[in-house]
Design a protein around this motif. Structure first.
Motif, short mmCIF file in Angstrom:
data_model
loop_
_atom_site.label_atom_id
_atom_site.label_comp_id
_atom_site.label_asym_id
_atom_site.label_seq_id
_atom_site.Cartn_x
_atom_site.Cartn_y
_atom_site.Cartn_z
N GLU A 136 10.98 14.99 10.51
CA GLU A 136 10.20 16.07 11.11
C GLU A 136 8.86 15.57 11.65
O GLU A 136 8.39 16.00 12.70
CB GLU A 136 9.96 17.19 10.08
CG GLU A 136 11.20 17.98 9.72
CD GLU A 136 11.75 18.77 10.90
OE1 GLU A 136 10.95 19.18 11.76
OE2 GLU A 136 12.97 18.97 10.95
N ILE A 137 8.23 14.66 10.91
CA ILE A 137 6.94 14.13 11.36
C ILE A 137 7.09 13.23 12.57
O ILE A 137 6.38 13.36 13.58
CB ILE A 137 6.24 13.37 10.22
CG1 ILE A 137 5.68 14.34 9.19
CG2 ILE A 137 5.12 12.50 10.74
CD1 ILE A 137 4.96 13.68 8.05
N LEU A 138 8.04 12.28 12.49
CA LEU A 138 8.14 11.25 13.51
C LEU A 138 8.86 11.71 14.77
O LEU A 138 8.54 11.26 15.88
CB LEU A 138 8.85 10.02 12.94
CG LEU A 138 8.14 9.34 11.76
CD1 LEU A 138 8.99 8.20 11.21
CD2 LEU A 138 6.76 8.82 12.18
N CYS A 139 9.82 12.60 14.62
CA CYS A 139 10.67 12.98 15.75
C CYS A 139 10.36 14.37 16.31
O CYS A 139 10.42 14.58 17.51
CB CYS A 139 12.15 12.91 15.36
SG CYS A 139 12.69 11.27 14.83
N ASN A 140 10.05 15.30 15.43
CA ASN A 140 9.90 16.69 15.87
C ASN A 140 8.46 17.18 15.88
O ASN A 140 8.18 18.26 16.40
CB ASN A 140 10.74 17.60 14.97
CG ASN A 140 12.21 17.27 15.04
OD1 ASN A 140 12.70 16.80 16.06
ND2 ASN A 140 12.93 17.49 13.93
N ASN A 141 7.57 16.42 15.28
CA ASN A 141 6.15 16.81 15.23
C ASN A 141 6.00 18.23 14.70
O ASN A 141 5.24 19.04 15.21
CB ASN A 141 5.51 16.69 16.61
CG ASN A 141 3.99 16.76 16.55
OD1 ASN A 141 3.39 16.37 15.55
ND2 ASN A 141 3.37 17.25 17.61
N ASN A 142 6.74 18.53 13.64
CA ASN A 142 6.82 19.90 13.15
C ASN A 142 6.18 20.08 11.78
O ASN A 142 6.31 21.12 11.16
CB ASN A 142 8.29 20.34 13.08
CG ASN A 142 8.44 21.82 12.86
OD1 ASN A 142 7.66 22.61 13.39
ND2 ASN A 142 9.42 22.20 12.07
N LEU A 143 5.49 19.05 11.29
CA LEU A 143 4.86 19.15 9.99
C LEU A 143 3.41 18.68 10.06
O LEU A 143 3.09 17.78 10.84
CB LEU A 143 5.60 18.28 8.96
CG LEU A 143 7.03 18.67 8.60
CD1 LEU A 143 7.59 17.67 7.60
CD2 LEU A 143 7.08 20.06 8.01
N PRO A 144 2.54 19.27 9.27
CA PRO A 144 1.17 18.77 9.21
C PRO A 144 1.15 17.40 8.55
O PRO A 144 1.94 17.11 7.65
CB PRO A 144 0.45 19.80 8.35
CG PRO A 144 1.53 20.45 7.54
CD PRO A 144 2.76 20.41 8.39
N VAL A 145 0.27 16.53 9.01
CA VAL A 145 0.21 15.16 8.48
C VAL A 145 -1.11 14.85 7.80
O VAL A 145 -1.27 13.79 7.23
CB VAL A 145 0.47 14.12 9.59
CG1 VAL A 145 1.87 14.27 10.15
CG2 VAL A 145 -0.57 14.26 10.71
N SER A 146 -2.04 15.75 7.83
CA SER A 146 -3.36 15.49 7.25
C SER A 146 -3.34 15.66 5.74
O SER A 146 -2.74 16.61 5.22
CB SER A 146 -4.40 16.45 7.84
OG SER A 146 -5.61 16.37 7.12
N PRO A 147 -4.02 14.75 5.00
CA PRO A 147 -4.15 14.98 3.54
C PRO A 147 -4.93 16.24 3.22
O PRO A 147 -4.89 16.73 2.10
CB PRO A 147 -4.88 13.72 3.06
CG PRO A 147 -5.58 13.19 4.27
CD PRO A 147 -4.68 13.53 5.43
N GLY A 148 -5.62 16.79 4.22
CA GLY A 148 -6.38 18.01 4.00
C GLY A 148 -5.52 19.22 3.71
O GLY A 148 -6.01 20.22 3.21
N CYS A 149 -4.22 19.16 4.00
CA CYS A 149 -3.33 20.30 3.73
C CYS A 149 -2.43 20.03 2.54
O CYS A 149 -1.48 20.76 2.31
CB CYS A 149 -2.48 20.62 4.96
SG CYS A 149 -1.24 19.36 5.33
N ALA A 150 -2.74 18.99 1.76
CA ALA A 150 -1.83 18.59 0.68
C ALA A 150 -2.57 18.43 -0.64
O ALA A 150 -3.80 18.28 -0.68
CB ALA A 150 -1.14 17.28 1.05
N ILE A 151 -1.80 18.49 -1.72
CA ILE A 151 -2.32 18.24 -3.06
C ILE A 151 -1.44 17.18 -3.70
O ILE A 151 -0.22 17.16 -3.50
CB ILE A 151 -2.39 19.53 -3.90
CG1 ILE A 151 -3.10 19.29 -5.22
CG2 ILE A 151 -1.03 20.15 -4.10
CD1 ILE A 151 -3.48 20.58 -5.96
N PHE A 152 -2.05 16.28 -4.45
CA PHE A 152 -1.37 15.10 -4.97
C PHE A 152 -1.62 14.96 -6.47
O PHE A 152 -2.55 15.54 -7.02
CB PHE A 152 -1.90 13.83 -4.29
CG PHE A 152 -1.83 13.83 -2.80
CD1 PHE A 152 -0.78 13.20 -2.14
CD2 PHE A 152 -2.82 14.43 -2.03
CE1 PHE A 152 -0.71 13.17 -0.76
CE2 PHE A 152 -2.76 14.41 -0.64
CZ PHE A 152 -1.70 13.79 -0.01
#
Length: 205
Positions: free
Chosen positions: A161-177
């Motif tokens: 989704e990230i590499l081919c469809n550009n359909n997901l957020p990629v920033s660590p600002g939208c994630a929790i780890f």
């Protein structure tokens, strides 16, 4: 007392989530950012704000908030370390089990932590990401990313989704780890054929 997934946490429990706010010259935004952290429905958190030698009124605002809420710890760098090294400084101060990098011009919804960290109870889940909205105001946002249903996505589909469809957020600002994963994978020495002084560009995760 409150339940998060199947685990019972109390206000006396050691800090569950470290909200990490690296900041530089954001006097117009930092107040709303901190407010969104303070208002989380999960209360046993710490909020670590590290001011990267701001030259505007950012530090004064941070001081006022730290006086209001004992969960807030503020640190001011004597010199600007660059963005990635300041993120790493935040990590070095964190004591939580989970880590949320909250960029200083962003806000999170009050139930952000409550709704995301249950997924991290599953060992196979590496991190949790959410939809994001762009804009100067929440009610006047320009764009949202990820309209799928809440659930688990496997790593192969995620990368597709990230590499081919550009359909997901990629920033660590939208994630929790998990904090252990942040410490292991936040890097400042990734070789790049195009960027010089890599650490100064803000890309390191």
């Amino acid at each position: 007392m409150r339940y998060i997934s199947n685990t019972l946490y109390s206000d006396e429990t050691a800090c569950i989530v470290s909200i990490l706010i690296p900041v530089y010259n954001r006097e117009d935004y930092i107040g709303a950012c901190i407010e969104s952290a303070i208002k989380q429905t999960v209360t046993n958190i710490e909020i670590i704000i590290i001011d990267n030698a701001s030259t505007d009124g950012t530090w004064v605002i941070c001081q006022k908030y730290s006086e209001r809420d004992s969960r807030i710890r503020i640190i001011r760098n004597e010199v600007n370390l660059g963005p990635v090294k300041n993120w790493m400084h935040c990590l070095s101060e964190a004591r939580g089990i989970y880590g949320k990098i909250l960029f200083s011009d962003d806000i999170i919804m009050p139930d952000y932590i409550e709704r995301t960290i249950p997924y991290l109870d599953v060992p196979e889940v590496g991190f949790v990401f959410t939809a994001i909205m762009y804009g100067q105001e929440l009610n006047n946002s320009r764009k949202s990313i990820w309209r799928g249903k809440a659930g688990v996505i496997n790593s192969k589909d995620y990368l597709k989704e990230i590499l081919c469809n550009n359909n997901l957020p990629v920033s660590p600002g939208c994630a929790i780890f998990r904090m252990v994963d942040l410490r292991e994978n936040l890097l400042n020495d990734i070789p790049s054929p195009t960027l010089t002084n890599y650490v100064a560009h803000g890309a390191g995760l």
